[in-house]
Design a protein around this motif. Structure first.
Motif, short mmCIF file in Angstrom:
data_model
loop_
_atom_site.label_atom_id
_atom_site.label_comp_id
_atom_site.label_asym_id
_atom_site.label_seq_id
_atom_site.Cartn_x
_atom_site.Cartn_y
_atom_site.Cartn_z
N SER A 153 0.83 -1.21 0.00
CA SER A 153 0.00 0.00 0.00
C SER A 153 0.86 1.26 0.00
CB SER A 153 -0.94 0.00 1.22
OG SER A 153 -2.07 -0.79 0.98
N GLY A 154 1.92 1.26 0.80
CA GLY A 154 2.79 2.42 0.82
C GLY A 154 3.46 2.68 -0.50
N VAL A 155 3.88 1.61 -1.18
CA VAL A 155 4.51 1.74 -2.49
C VAL A 155 3.50 2.25 -3.51
CG1 VAL A 155 5.63 0.47 -4.36
CG2 VAL A 155 6.21 -0.04 -1.98
N ALA A 156 2.29 1.68 -3.49
CA ALA A 156 1.25 2.11 -4.44
C ALA A 156 0.87 3.57 -4.21
CB ALA A 156 0.03 1.21 -4.30
N ASP A 157 0.78 3.98 -2.96
CA ASP A 157 0.44 5.37 -2.65
C ASP A 157 1.53 6.32 -3.15
OD1 ASP A 157 -1.87 4.49 -1.49
OD2 ASP A 157 -1.17 4.69 0.57
N ALA A 158 2.79 5.92 -2.97
CA ALA A 158 3.90 6.77 -3.42
C ALA A 158 3.91 6.88 -4.94
CB ALA A 158 5.23 6.19 -2.92
N ALA A 159 3.64 5.77 -5.63
CA ALA A 159 3.60 5.79 -7.09
C ALA A 159 2.46 6.67 -7.59
CB ALA A 159 3.44 4.36 -7.63
N ALA A 160 1.30 6.57 -6.94
CA ALA A 160 0.16 7.39 -7.35
C ALA A 160 0.44 8.87 -7.11
CB ALA A 160 -1.08 6.96 -6.58
N ALA A 161 1.08 9.20 -5.99
CA ALA A 161 1.40 10.59 -5.70
C ALA A 161 2.40 11.15 -6.71
CB ALA A 161 1.96 10.71 -4.28
N LEU A 162 3.40 10.35 -7.07
CA LEU A 162 4.37 10.77 -8.08
C LEU A 162 3.68 11.00 -9.42
CD1 LEU A 162 7.36 11.22 -8.87
CD2 LEU A 162 7.47 8.77 -9.40
N HIS A 163 2.80 10.09 -9.78
CA HIS A 163 2.03 10.21 -11.02
C HIS A 163 1.28 11.54 -11.07
CE1 HIS A 163 -0.70 7.93 -14.08
NE2 HIS A 163 -0.83 9.22 -14.25
N GLU A 164 0.59 11.86 -10.00
CA GLU A 164 -0.22 13.08 -9.97
C GLU A 164 0.63 14.34 -10.00
OE1 GLU A 164 -4.37 12.70 -9.43
OE2 GLU A 164 -2.97 12.13 -11.01
N ARG A 165 1.77 14.32 -9.32
CA ARG A 165 2.65 15.49 -9.32
C ARG A 165 3.20 15.74 -10.73
NH1 ARG A 165 4.46 13.43 -4.30
NH2 ARG A 165 6.33 12.52 -5.24
N VAL A 166 3.60 14.65 -11.39
CA VAL A 166 4.15 14.80 -12.74
C VAL A 166 3.07 15.28 -13.70
CG1 VAL A 166 5.11 13.52 -14.70
CG2 VAL A 166 5.98 13.11 -12.40
N ARG A 167 1.91 14.68 -13.63
CA ARG A 167 0.83 15.05 -14.55
C ARG A 167 0.44 16.52 -14.37
NH1 ARG A 167 -4.22 11.11 -14.81
NH2 ARG A 167 -4.67 11.98 -12.76
N ALA A 168 0.35 16.96 -13.13
CA ALA A 168 -0.02 18.35 -12.87
C ALA A 168 1.07 19.31 -13.36
CB ALA A 168 -0.26 18.55 -11.37
N ALA A 169 2.32 18.92 -13.20
CA ALA A 169 3.43 19.82 -13.56
C ALA A 169 3.59 19.98 -15.06
CB ALA A 169 4.73 19.31 -12.94
N VAL A 170 3.29 18.94 -15.84
CA VAL A 170 3.50 19.04 -17.29
C VAL A 170 2.24 19.47 -18.04
CG1 VAL A 170 5.32 17.30 -17.24
CG2 VAL A 170 2.96 16.60 -17.74
#
Length: 411
Positions: A284-301
Motif C-alpha cells: 500500500s505504501g509503495v502504491a500510494d507513493a507511485a500514485a502521488a508521483l504520477h499526480e505530481r508529474v501530470r499536474a506539472a506538465v
C-alpha cells in the motif's frame, strides 16, 4: 502490416538509458523483504494460507486460488464463467488472449481509444464474458461494468497491471466479479511469479505448491535492487552487458508472436508465494507513493508539452505515466531524449488484431486502436532512488523541446 501513416521507428523499442537514473520495473527486494521472503519460504504452507486469507479479506471474496501465473488465473476465471466467447480490447497484452484460448473460449476483439476505452458497445454481450484490464490505466470497471451487466455480459476484472495492494483491492470489494492478480516479475507488486483468482463462486484446485522452485528470480530481484542503488559507473556497465544479451533487439518486430503462447497450469512455487506474501505487507505504501508521483508529474506538465499529453488515467491502475503523442513518429525521438537524461520508458501493446495468432478474432474495423498504438509511451513512476517528480518533469519538457526542434528543422 504497418499502416501508411506510421513511421518505421514506431516499431522500435524505446531506447534504454546508457546510464539509468531509474528503471521501468524496479526491484522491491530490500534486505528486510528478502528476510521476510526467506522466512515465509521456510513455512511455505503457512505463507500460502496467510496470503490467500489476506487477499480474500482485501477483496471481500470467499475463495482464493493461487496459480503458477496471472494468465493461468485468468484462464481459470474464464472457465468459471462458462462462456464460450470472451470480449476484450484489442489494445491488450497477448497473455490475455492466450488465457482465453487456454480456457477453451473464443476471444472477441473490440476497438479501443484513450477517452472511452474499449468499444464494448460495438458487439452483442449476451452470454459472453468480458475481460476488463484497465488499459492505459483507465478505470474500465467504473466506465463499463454496469452497462455490461445490463446487456447480459459477465465481467472478469484483470488487475495484473494495477498496483496490487490492499488499498487498490479494497476499491473492488463490492464489485462481486472474479478478480485476477499477477505477482510476476515486472508487475507492480514486484514479485517473483505466480498469480491468483479471487471469487465467491465454487472453484476447484489451487490447494498446493510446486516442489522446489528455482531461485533465479530471487537472485535477479536482489541483484536488481543492488544495481539500482549502485554508483553510475556500475549502472552503466550493467546496461552495456544487458545490450549484449542473446535475443536483445531494438525493434518489437523481432518479438511479435507467430502463435498463441502456452499457459502453465501447475501450482505456484514456494518462492513465488513467499515473495508475494512478504511484498504485499508493504504494497500500500509503495502504491500510494507511485500514485502521488504520477499526480505530481501530470499536474506539472499539464499545458507544458506540445508533442504529447498525459492520458487522464487512474494513477492506481497503471504501471506508469502514459503519454499520448499528437501523431506517429514522435514517440521514438521523445523516448531517445528521455534516455539521454537517464529516464526509462517503454511502449507495451501492439494491437492483438494485427498479430497472426489473433487476427481472425477481430469483431470489426479497429481504426481507433490502429491510430493509438504508435502514439503511446509509458514513463516509469514506481518509487526508486533518483527518479523524482522534478527529474521526470524536467526530462519530459526537455524531450518535448528536442522533438519540436527536430520537426522545425525538417520543416
Amino acid at each position: 502490416m504497418i499502416l501508411d501513416r506510421t513511421e518505421p521507428s514506431d516499431l522500435w523499442y524505446a531506447p534504454p538509458p546508457r546510464r539509468p537514473v531509474g528503471y521501468l520495473h524496479p526491484s522491491r527486494m530490500t534486505a528486510g523483504r528478502l528476510a521476510a521472503t526467506m522466512g515465509a519460504a521456510a513455512r511455505a504452507g503457512h505463507a500460502r494460507t496467510d496470503l490467500a486469507a489476506r487477499l480474500r479479506e482485501h477483496t471481500g471474496r470467499k475463495r482464493c486460488v493461487l496459480t503458477a501465473t496471472g494468465r493461468a488465473a485468468l484462464a481459470l476465471a474464464v472457465r468459471q464463467t462458462g462462456a464460450d466467447e470472451v470480449v476484450l480490447s484489442t489494445f491488450n497484452c497477448s497473455a490475455v488472449a492466450d488465457a482465453v484460448l487456454a480456457a477453451g473460449a473464443r476471444p472477441v476483439l473490440v476497438d479501443a481509444d484513450p477517452e472511452r476505452g474499449p468499444a464494448f458497445t460495438s458487439v452483442d454481450l449476451t452470454g459472453r464474458a468480458v475481460v476488463l484490464t484497465n488499459g492505459l490505466g483507465l478505470d474500465e470497471w467504473s466506465a463499463h461494468a454496469a452497462r455490461i451487466a445490463e446487456r447480459g455480459g459477465q465481467v472478469v476484472l484483470d488487475l495484473a497491471q494495477a498496483g496490487v495492494s490492499p488499498s487498490v483491492l479494497r476499491r473492488f470489494r463490492e464489485s462481486g466479479c472474479p478478480i485476477v492478480l499477477s505477482f510476476g516479475e515486472g508487475k507492480p507488486l514486484g514479485g517473483l511469479g505466480g498469480g491468483a483468482l479471487l471469487t465467491s463462486a465454487p472453484v476447484t484446485g489451487g490447494g498446493g505448491l510446486r516442489r522446489g522452485g528455482e531461485l533465479a528470480p530471487l537472485r535477479r530481484a536482489v541483484a536488481s535492487r543492488l544495481v539500482a542503488h549502485a554508483p553510475g559507473v556500475v549502472r552503466a556497465a550493467v546496461r552495456r552487458a544487458e545490450a549484449r544479451t542473446p535475443g536483445w533487439s531494438h525493434t518489437k518486430a523481432d518479438h511479435l508472436p507467430a502463435e498463441a503462447g502456452e499457459v502453465r497450469q501447475d501450482d505456484p512455487s514456494r518462492w513465488e508465494i513467499a515473495s508475494a506474501a512478504a511484498l504485499l505487507r508493504t504494497a500500500s505504501g509503495v502504491a500510494d507513493a507511485a500514485a502521488a508521483l504520477h499526480e505530481r508529474v501530470r499536474a506539472a506538465v499539464a499545458g507544458e508539452l506540445t508533442t504529447c499529453e498525459p492520458i487522464a488515467a487512474d494513477p492506481d491502475l497503471g504501471p506508469g505515466v502514459e503519454l499520448l503523442f499528437r501523431r506517429p513518429g514522435q514517440r521514438f525521438p521523445f523516448a531517445r531524449a528521455l534516455a539521454e537524461r537517464g529516464v526509462p520508458s517503454t511502449w507495451n501493446y501492439y494491437p492483438l488484431h494485427r498479430l497472426a495468432p489473433y487476427a481472425r478474432f477481430a469483431a470489426g474495423p479497429m481504426t481507433a486502436a490502429d491510430s493509438l498504438w504508435p502514439r503511446v509511451l509509458t514513463v516509469a513512476k514506481q518509487p526508486q532512488p533518483r527518479l523524482t517528480a522534478r527529474l521526470l518533469v524536467e526530462a519530459m519538457i526537455a524531450a518535448d523541446r528536442s522533438v519540436r526542434d527536430q520537426e522545425a528543422g525538417r520543416g
